[in-house]
Write a protein that holds these residues in place. Structure first.
Motif, PDB file in Angstrom:
ATOM      1  N   ASP A 131      -1.864   5.210 -94.008  1.00 43.27           N
ATOM      2  CA  ASP A 131      -1.130   6.407 -93.595  1.00 43.27           C
ATOM      3  C   ASP A 131      -2.017   7.642 -93.695  1.00 43.27           C
ATOM      4  OD1 ASP A 131       1.325   7.889 -92.907  1.00 43.27           O
ATOM      5  OD2 ASP A 131       1.180   8.641 -94.960  1.00 43.27           O
ATOM      6  N   ALA A 191      -4.369   7.555 -90.836  1.00 43.83           N
ATOM      7  CA  ALA A 191      -3.710   7.845 -89.560  1.00 43.83           C
ATOM      8  C   ALA A 191      -3.480   9.339 -89.376  1.00 43.83           C
ATOM      9  CB  ALA A 191      -2.367   7.102 -89.486  1.00 43.83           C
ATOM     10  N   ARG A 192      -3.299  10.062 -90.486  1.00 44.14           N
ATOM     11  CA  ARG A 192      -3.023  11.495 -90.396  1.00 44.14           C
ATOM     12  C   ARG A 192      -4.287  12.351 -90.456  1.00 44.14           C
ATOM     13  NH1 ARG A 192      -0.289  13.389 -94.592  1.00 44.14           N
ATOM     14  NH2 ARG A 192      -0.417  11.558 -95.920  1.00 44.14           N
ATOM     15  N   ARG A 209      -7.940  12.586 -88.973  1.00 44.29           N
ATOM     16  CA  ARG A 209      -8.855  12.057 -87.957  1.00 44.29           C
ATOM     17  C   ARG A 209     -10.273  11.909 -88.459  1.00 44.29           C
ATOM     18  NH1 ARG A 209      -7.034  15.368 -82.460  1.00 44.29           N
ATOM     19  NH2 ARG A 209      -4.875  14.568 -82.375  1.00 44.29           N
ATOM     20  N   ALA A 260      -5.882   5.065 -83.997  1.00 41.12           N
ATOM     21  CA  ALA A 260      -4.467   4.996 -84.349  1.00 41.12           C
ATOM     22  C   ALA A 260      -3.861   3.647 -83.994  1.00 41.12           C
ATOM     23  CB  ALA A 260      -3.702   6.125 -83.655  1.00 41.12           C
ATOM     24  N   ASP A 261      -4.264   3.080 -82.846  1.00 34.42           N
ATOM     25  CA  ASP A 261      -3.652   1.816 -82.446  1.00 34.42           C
ATOM     26  C   ASP A 261      -4.092   0.671 -83.363  1.00 34.42           C
ATOM     27  OD1 ASP A 261      -6.278   1.795 -81.512  1.00 34.42           O
ATOM     28  OD2 ASP A 261      -5.790   0.628 -79.715  1.00 34.42           O
ATOM     29  N   ALA A 273      -1.933   0.959 -86.379  1.00 39.45           N
ATOM     30  CA  ALA A 273      -0.581   0.524 -86.020  1.00 39.45           C
ATOM     31  C   ALA A 273      -0.495  -1.001 -85.988  1.00 39.45           C
ATOM     32  CB  ALA A 273      -0.182   1.112 -84.672  1.00 39.45           C
ATOM     33  N   ARG A 318       6.353   3.349 -91.803  1.00 39.73           N
ATOM     34  CA  ARG A 318       5.053   3.925 -91.465  1.00 39.73           C
ATOM     35  C   ARG A 318       4.896   4.045 -89.951  1.00 39.73           C
ATOM     36  NH1 ARG A 318       3.376   6.655 -95.812  1.00 39.73           N
ATOM     37  NH2 ARG A 318       3.136   5.313 -97.639  1.00 39.73           N
ATOM     38  N   LEU A 319       5.254   3.011 -89.232  1.00 39.01           N
ATOM     39  CA  LEU A 319       5.127   3.031 -87.778  1.00 39.01           C
ATOM     40  C   LEU A 319       5.965   4.148 -87.175  1.00 39.01           C
ATOM     41  CD1 LEU A 319       5.236  -0.821 -87.108  1.00 39.01           C
ATOM     42  CD2 LEU A 319       3.283   0.701 -86.679  1.00 39.01           C
ATOM     43  N   TRP A 372       4.265   7.445 -87.742  1.00 40.82           N
ATOM     44  CA  TRP A 372       3.117   7.615 -86.853  1.00 40.82           C
ATOM     45  C   TRP A 372       3.533   7.732 -85.382  1.00 40.82           C
ATOM     46  CZ3 TRP A 372       0.248   2.745 -89.130  1.00 40.82           C
ATOM     47  CH2 TRP A 372      -0.116   3.008 -90.467  1.00 40.82           C
ATOM     48  N   ARG A 373       4.836   7.590 -85.128  1.00 43.29           N
ATOM     49  CA  ARG A 373       5.362   7.587 -83.758  1.00 43.29           C
ATOM     50  C   ARG A 373       4.645   6.532 -82.917  1.00 43.29           C
ATOM     51  NH1 ARG A 373       8.356  12.191 -83.816  1.00 43.29           N
ATOM     52  NH2 ARG A 373       8.769  12.255 -81.590  1.00 43.29           N
ATOM     53  N   ALA A 374       4.466   5.378 -83.529  1.00 40.09           N
ATOM     54  CA  ALA A 374       3.787   4.262 -82.870  1.00 40.09           C
ATOM     55  C   ALA A 374       4.792   3.474 -82.043  1.00 40.09           C
ATOM     56  CB  ALA A 374       3.111   3.366 -83.912  1.00 40.09           C
TER      57      ALA A 374
END
Length: 304
Positions: free
Chosen positions: A190, A193-194, A196, A202-203, A206, A225-226, A229-231
């Motif tokens: 996490d 992912a936040r 960079r 990101a994928d 995910a 978590r997904l 992350w708006r996955a």
């Protein structure tokens, strides 16, 4: 080279991992009075938010903080000061981090749980070449003892990149991998992912979380978590996991379904979710007709 390090670490016995059920962050004392006067924490320091002591007021440079690691009286405070620096600053000054001292503190049981774990994060910056081998071993050792490994995992992600994600994924999907260790890996993912500056796609992160949908004990956390992350590209996997779960624990199975419903609500409400949003809207409509209580409870939890 990295792949060989990971492969060697995986050959270590991990059957002892199942004894590591608890995670303890009690070595460094919380300093709630400091929270009001300190700036907001960078993402990598958030897992240590309630255990970091007050950083020394007279030391703000990496070199000064690093020097304090050699004195037991100032070690933890200087460690806290380093952890509160943003990642670009730490990267620019990585040559000033004492890799040998950090490795010593990481491997010394007397250092204490959180302090040693923070050293793992910093070691990944201080010695990117040796980092994968040292940190993969430290992660397994900490998991066996029941110590939190979030900092070490973050350090491994920094120096190991996508091969490190693949190694963690193989470890976390093992049937006897302790939930505490898996949650440490999810927390580190996490952060990556936040931020960079971890330079991880990101994928890929995910897909790591999606692999954990196969775990009865970790699936709910992975869905949360997904969603964070708006996955939305993993919508099909999330909804399938909720529908096909055969977890013998009825309460845990229901919690998984609720997590999937919350994910679907967020995805359906996102105008940028495209076909995944339409899929979730269809699933919500169908589920409302067959299990209205699930959708009602999910909406109530989500504040809708």
């Amino acid at each position: 080279m990295i792949a060989r390090c990971f492969a060697a670490a995986l050959l270590l016995t991990v059957s002892g991992l199942d004894s590591a059920e608890g995670q303890d962050r009690a070595t460094l004392r919380p300093r709630m009075d400091a929270a009001r006067s300190l700036p907001s924490l960078p993402a990598h320091a958030e897992p240590f938010e309630f255990t970091l002591p007050r950083p020394p007021a007279d030391r703000t440079r990496v070199a000064d903080l690093a020097a304090g690691l050699h004195d037991p009286r100032t070690r933890n405070a200087c460690l806290a000061g380093l952890m509160r620096l943003d990642l670009p600053t730490l990267r620019r000054s990585a040559s000033g981090l004492p890799a040998d001292r950090l490795k010593q503190l990481l491997e010394d049981p007397a250092t204490g749980g959180d302090a040693a774990d923070a050293c793992g994060f910093l070691f990944g910056l201080a010695d990117a070449k040796a980092g994968p081998g040292v940190l993969s071993g430290a992660i397994l050792a900490r998991a066996k003892r029941g110590d939190d490994a979030t900092g070490c995992v973050m350090g491994l992600l920094l120096c190991g990149g996508e091969p490190a994600v693949a190694w963690l994924e193989k470890l976390c999907v093992r049937p006897r991998c302790p939930i505490g260790f898996t949650l440490s890996a999810l927390t580190a993912a996490d952060v990556a992912a936040r931020d960079r500056d971890f330079n991880l796609k990101a994928d890929r992160l995910a897909r790591f979380a999606t692999a954990l949908l196969a775990s009865d004990v970790a699936a709910e956390a992975a869905i949360d978590r997904l969603a964070g992350w708006r996955a939305w590209g993993q919508a099909s996997a999330v909804l399938t996991a909720a529908a096909s779960s055969d977890d013998p624990d009825a309460l845990r199975r229901r919690s998984l379904q609720l997590a999937a419903a919350r994910f679907a609500l967020d995805c359906a409400a996102d105008p940028n979710a495209g076909t995944h949003g339409r899929m979730c809207r269809g699933w919500l409509a169908e589920t409302a007709a067959t299990d209205a209580d699930l959708i009602h409870r999910a909406k109530r939890i989500a504040g809708r």
